[in-house]
Design a protein around this motif. Structure first.
Motif, PDB file in Angstrom:
ATOM      1  N   ARG A   1       0.845  -1.192   0.000  1.00  0.00           N
ATOM      2  CA  ARG A   1       0.000   0.000   0.000  1.00  0.00           C
ATOM      3  C   ARG A   1       0.891   1.256   0.000  1.00  0.00           C
ATOM      4  N   GLY A   2       0.661   2.139  -0.962  1.00  0.00           N
ATOM      5  CA  GLY A   2       1.439   3.368  -1.043  1.00  0.00           C
ATOM      6  C   GLY A   2       2.763   3.237  -1.783  1.00  0.00           C
ATOM      7  N   GLU A   3       3.095   2.033  -2.222  1.00  0.00           N
ATOM      8  CA  GLU A   3       4.375   1.814  -2.894  1.00  0.00           C
ATOM      9  C   GLU A   3       4.293   2.228  -4.372  1.00  0.00           C
ATOM     10  N   LYS A   4       5.410   2.742  -4.878  1.00  0.00           N
ATOM     11  CA  LYS A   4       5.534   3.093  -6.292  1.00  0.00           C
ATOM     12  C   LYS A   4       6.502   2.109  -6.928  1.00  0.00           C
ATOM     13  N   VAL A   5       5.988   1.240  -7.795  1.00  0.00           N
ATOM     14  CA  VAL A   5       6.801   0.202  -8.437  1.00  0.00           C
ATOM     15  C   VAL A   5       6.872   0.505  -9.930  1.00  0.00           C
ATOM     16  N   VAL A   6       8.093   0.588 -10.448  1.00  0.00           N
ATOM     17  CA  VAL A   6       8.301   0.813 -11.880  1.00  0.00           C
ATOM     18  C   VAL A   6       8.821  -0.478 -12.506  1.00  0.00           C
ATOM     19  N   ILE A   7       8.198  -0.871 -13.616  1.00  0.00           N
ATOM     20  CA  ILE A   7       8.573  -2.109 -14.312  1.00  0.00           C
ATOM     21  C   ILE A   7       9.237  -1.753 -15.636  1.00  0.00           C
ATOM     22  N   LEU A   8      10.456  -2.211 -15.791  1.00  0.00           N
ATOM     23  CA  LEU A   8      11.230  -1.995 -17.011  1.00  0.00           C
ATOM     24  C   LEU A   8      11.430  -3.322 -17.725  1.00  0.00           C
ATOM     25  N   GLY A   9      11.775  -3.231 -19.006  1.00  0.00           N
ATOM     26  CA  GLY A   9      12.091  -4.440 -19.756  1.00  0.00           C
ATOM     27  C   GLY A   9      11.896  -4.219 -21.234  1.00  0.00           C
ATOM     28  N   PRO A  10      12.502  -5.063 -22.061  1.00  0.00           N
ATOM     29  CA  PRO A  10      12.352  -4.913 -23.502  1.00  0.00           C
ATOM     30  C   PRO A  10      10.931  -5.235 -23.960  1.00  0.00           C
ATOM     31  N   SER A  11      10.605  -4.837 -25.184  1.00  0.00           N
ATOM     32  CA  SER A  11       9.309  -5.192 -25.765  1.00  0.00           C
ATOM     33  C   SER A  11       9.163  -6.707 -25.789  1.00  0.00           C
ATOM     34  N   GLY A  12       7.958  -7.174 -25.448  1.00  0.00           N
ATOM     35  CA  GLY A  12       7.703  -8.610 -25.451  1.00  0.00           C
ATOM     36  C   GLY A  12       8.130  -9.327 -24.190  1.00  0.00           C
ATOM     37  N   SER A  13       8.534  -8.562 -23.166  1.00  0.00           N
ATOM     38  CA  SER A  13       9.007  -9.205 -21.929  1.00  0.00           C
ATOM     39  C   SER A  13       7.873  -9.619 -20.998  1.00  0.00           C
ATOM     40  N   GLY A  14       6.637  -9.152 -21.293  1.00  0.00           N
ATOM     41  CA  GLY A  14       5.489  -9.524 -20.469  1.00  0.00           C
ATOM     42  C   GLY A  14       4.994  -8.436 -19.535  1.00  0.00           C
ATOM     43  N   LYS A  15       5.620  -7.260 -19.578  1.00  0.00           N
ATOM     44  CA  LYS A  15       5.279  -6.166 -18.655  1.00  0.00           C
ATOM     45  C   LYS A  15       3.810  -5.765 -18.759  1.00  0.00           C
ATOM     46  N   SER A  16       3.396  -5.399 -19.980  1.00  0.00           N
ATOM     47  CA  SER A  16       2.026  -4.915 -20.169  1.00  0.00           C
ATOM     48  C   SER A  16       1.008  -6.022 -19.969  1.00  0.00           C
ATOM     49  N   THR A  17       1.364  -7.244 -20.363  1.00  0.00           N
ATOM     50  CA  THR A  17       0.442  -8.373 -20.158  1.00  0.00           C
ATOM     51  C   THR A  17       0.203  -8.589 -18.670  1.00  0.00           C
ATOM     52  N   MET A  18       1.256  -8.489 -17.858  1.00  0.00           N
ATOM     53  CA  MET A  18       1.090  -8.634 -16.415  1.00  0.00           C
ATOM     54  C   MET A  18       0.147  -7.554 -15.880  1.00  0.00           C
TER      55      MET A  18
END
Length: 244
Positions: A30-47
């Motif tokens: 709660r209240g945490e800011k998490v940034v997800i990095l990675g190349p295209s196709g790594s699954g970031k947006s799907t997650m």
């Protein structure tokens, strides 16, 4: 109240023969800011899309603010009321004014009266610096302004967590700053945020934790300085070398 706002366990997702997520585990406090990095196709947006069931996981359990959204007994629309999402492409209704765009979800999803929805919409438009554009139509706005309207629309629903799916990647470079400034102010106010982005400066400045994904798994995670300055994994180092 549980300290964990979003919990993901053993998340798998495939599209046909392509396995996009291969057993992801993640807790966001709660209240945490998490940034997800990675190349295209790594699954970031799907997650991210699995977190509010825009994509149905094949395997795995996802819990948001104590509600197991992957359970067939959960009313996902009720959960989504307080689970905001900001997309890459704004997704505004072109035939409705800025004010109407921000009001619509409050009326249709939350059942607010028109008067209540309008009052809240003006509050959130003021918060993102666009109260003067309330009666304009999206086509008259810049991309940065349209994305700020999309953020205002999300804020009007009083979200407990906001998911940002590459919110600046469709913008001209000179418009990116105005959107990031709004996101930074939300972070300062304590909003729980999960942000898929390529904006390394934002990750360094705002994130409590940076996650690097590749090949459908979390490769590395930690404090921004640890992941961005002294990454342990070779795959992380190779990615950062290309984007920095």
């Amino acid at each position: 109240m549980s300290e964990v706002m979003v919990s993901i366990r053993n998340l798998h997702k495939r599209f046909g023969d392509l396995e996009v997520l291969k057993g992801v585990d993640l807790d966001v406090r709660r209240g945490e800011k998490v940034v997800i990095l990675g190349p295209s196709g790594s699954g970031k947006s799907t997650m991210l899309r699995c977190i509010n069931l825009l994509e149905d996981p094949d395997i795995g359990v996802i819990t948001v603010d104590g509600a197991e959204i992957t359970s067939r007994h959960t009313n996902i629309n009720k959960v989504r009321e307080h689970l905001g999402m900001v997309f890459q492409r704004f997704n505004l209704w072109p035939h409705k004014s800025v004010l109407e765009n921000v009001m619509l979800g409050q009326i249709v999803v939350s059942g607010k009266s028109k008067e209540e929805a309008e009052k809240r919409a003006m509050e959130t438009l003021k918060r993102v610096g666009l109260a003067d554009k309330a009666h304009q139509y999206p086509v008259r706005l810049s991309g940065g302004q349209q994305q700020r309207v999309a953020i205002a629309r999300t804020l009007a629903m009083d979200p407990k967590v906001i998911l940002f799916d590459e919110p600046t990647s469709a913008l001209d470079p000179e418009l990116v700053g105005e959107v990031l400034a709004v996101m930074k102010s939300l972070a300062d106010e304590g909003m729980t945020m999960i942000v898929v982005t390529h904006e390394i400066g934002f990750a360094r400045e705002v994130a409590d934790r940076v996650i690097f994904m590749d090949g459908g798994v979390i490769v590395e995670e930690g404090h921004p300085n640890d992941v961005l300055v002294n990454p342990k994994e070779e795959r992380t180092r190779a990615f950062l070398k290309r984007v920095l």
